[in-house]
Design a protein around this motif. Structure first.
Motif, short mmCIF file in Angstrom:
data_model
loop_
_atom_site.label_atom_id
_atom_site.label_comp_id
_atom_site.label_asym_id
_atom_site.label_seq_id
_atom_site.Cartn_x
_atom_site.Cartn_y
_atom_site.Cartn_z
N SER A 1 1.21 12.19 3.76
CA SER A 1 2.44 11.62 3.21
C SER A 1 3.54 12.68 3.30
O SER A 1 3.32 13.84 2.97
CB SER A 1 2.25 11.20 1.75
N SER A 2 4.72 12.27 3.75
CA SER A 2 5.81 13.23 3.92
C SER A 2 7.09 12.81 3.22
O SER A 2 7.97 13.63 3.01
CB SER A 2 6.10 13.44 5.41
N ARG A 3 7.21 11.54 2.84
CA ARG A 3 8.42 11.05 2.19
C ARG A 3 8.05 10.23 0.96
O ARG A 3 6.97 9.64 0.91
CB ARG A 3 9.25 10.20 3.16
N ILE A 4 8.97 10.20 0.01
CA ILE A 4 8.74 9.45 -1.22
C ILE A 4 10.06 8.88 -1.72
O ILE A 4 11.12 9.47 -1.52
CB ILE A 4 8.12 10.35 -2.32
N THR B 1 3.95 8.80 5.02
CA THR B 1 2.92 7.92 5.49
C THR B 1 2.08 7.48 4.29
O THR B 1 1.75 8.31 3.44
CB THR B 1 2.04 8.66 6.52
N PRO B 2 1.74 6.18 4.21
CA PRO B 2 0.97 5.72 3.05
C PRO B 2 -0.38 6.43 2.94
O PRO B 2 -1.02 6.72 3.95
CB PRO B 2 0.76 4.22 3.34
N SER C 1 -5.28 10.43 -5.49
CA SER C 1 -5.39 10.64 -4.05
C SER C 1 -4.07 10.37 -3.33
O SER C 1 -3.74 11.05 -2.36
CB SER C 1 -6.55 9.83 -3.46
N GLN C 2 -3.27 9.41 -3.82
CA GLN C 2 -1.97 9.18 -3.20
C GLN C 2 -1.02 10.34 -3.48
O GLN C 2 -0.28 10.76 -2.60
CB GLN C 2 -1.35 7.87 -3.69
N VAL C 3 -1.03 10.88 -4.68
CA VAL C 3 -0.15 12.00 -5.02
C VAL C 3 -0.38 13.18 -4.08
O VAL C 3 0.58 13.81 -3.61
CB VAL C 3 -0.31 12.44 -6.49
N GLY D 1 0.84 -1.19 0.00
CA GLY D 1 0.00 0.00 0.00
C GLY D 1 0.88 1.24 0.00
O GLY D 1 2.09 1.16 0.17
N GLY D 2 0.27 2.39 -0.21
CA GLY D 2 1.05 3.63 -0.22
C GLY D 2 2.01 3.68 -1.38
O GLY D 2 3.16 4.10 -1.23
#
Length: 195
Positions: free
Chosen positions: A147-150, A171-172, A140-142, A90-91
């Motif tokens: 979320s703080s890291r990629i 965070t996912p 929605s994930q973008v 996920g995430g």
């Protein structure tokens, strides 16, 4: 091939990839051809980060930090080159294209345009009834505010979807717990960069 054609193909072909699925038998990345840029390539990182920054700014989301550990995990996953693209966690966001990019510059542009293509799912998202569906899961994930890291990686696989971009987020996003979509997926109410 025009980028708009590629984006349309990506959106149509991969709208259902926003949720994790069962891992399929893997194949390693193919040798030869123009290799995909590495996870440490500054132009690759900038292309992915700038595209996310643009849309996350418009949706009032915190800016992401590049995470080498997440990128390494994404590389391990995308390098498996499963016959059918599938999320193994996920995430994450995943897209592919055929034929694979034929030059370094095209790989970089592919990464940038895929992220913009993920955002192109926004018109499908029901802001008045926030919830998850595959049709807008990339979008929605973008823009997921928590979320703080990629970390992302490119893969050069055999067809189908020979050129692949896989991104992992922490965070996912796409958390289906009550109230999470309303809290994390906002419309474009903040000033878009350059506007």
């Amino acid at each position: 091939m025009k980028i708009s054609t590629v984006l349309s193909s990506l959106a149509a072909a991969h709208a259902a990839l926003a949720t994790p699925t069962v891992q399929m038998a893997s194949r390693d990345q193919v040798p030869g051809g123009t290799p995909a840029p590495e996870i440490t390539d500054e132009n690759f990182i900038r292309a992915v980060m700038d595209a996310h920054w643009y849309w996350r700014t418009a949706h009032c989301a915190q800016q992401l930090q590049w995470d080498h550990s997440l990128a390494k995990q994404a590389l391990e996953s995308v390098s498996k080159c499963t016959p059918k693209m599938s999320h193994d966690r996920g995430g994450s966001n995943l897209s592919g294209v055929d034929p694979p990019p034929e030059s370094y510059d095209v790989w970089i542009n592919f990464a940038r345009e895929v992220v913009h293509g993920w955002h192109d799912e926004e018109p499908k998202y029901p802001f008045s009834d926030p919830h998850y569906e595959d049709a807008w899961g990339h979008f929605s994930q973008v823009v997921w505010r928590d979320s703080s890291r990629i970390g992302c990686a490119l893969g050069h696989c055999s067809s189908p979807q020979a050129g692949r971009l896989y991104c992992f987020y922490e965070t996912p996003g796409n958390n289906i717990a009550s109230g999470e979509f309303a809290k994390n997926v906002w419309p474009q109410v903040c000033k878009r960069p350059g506007a």
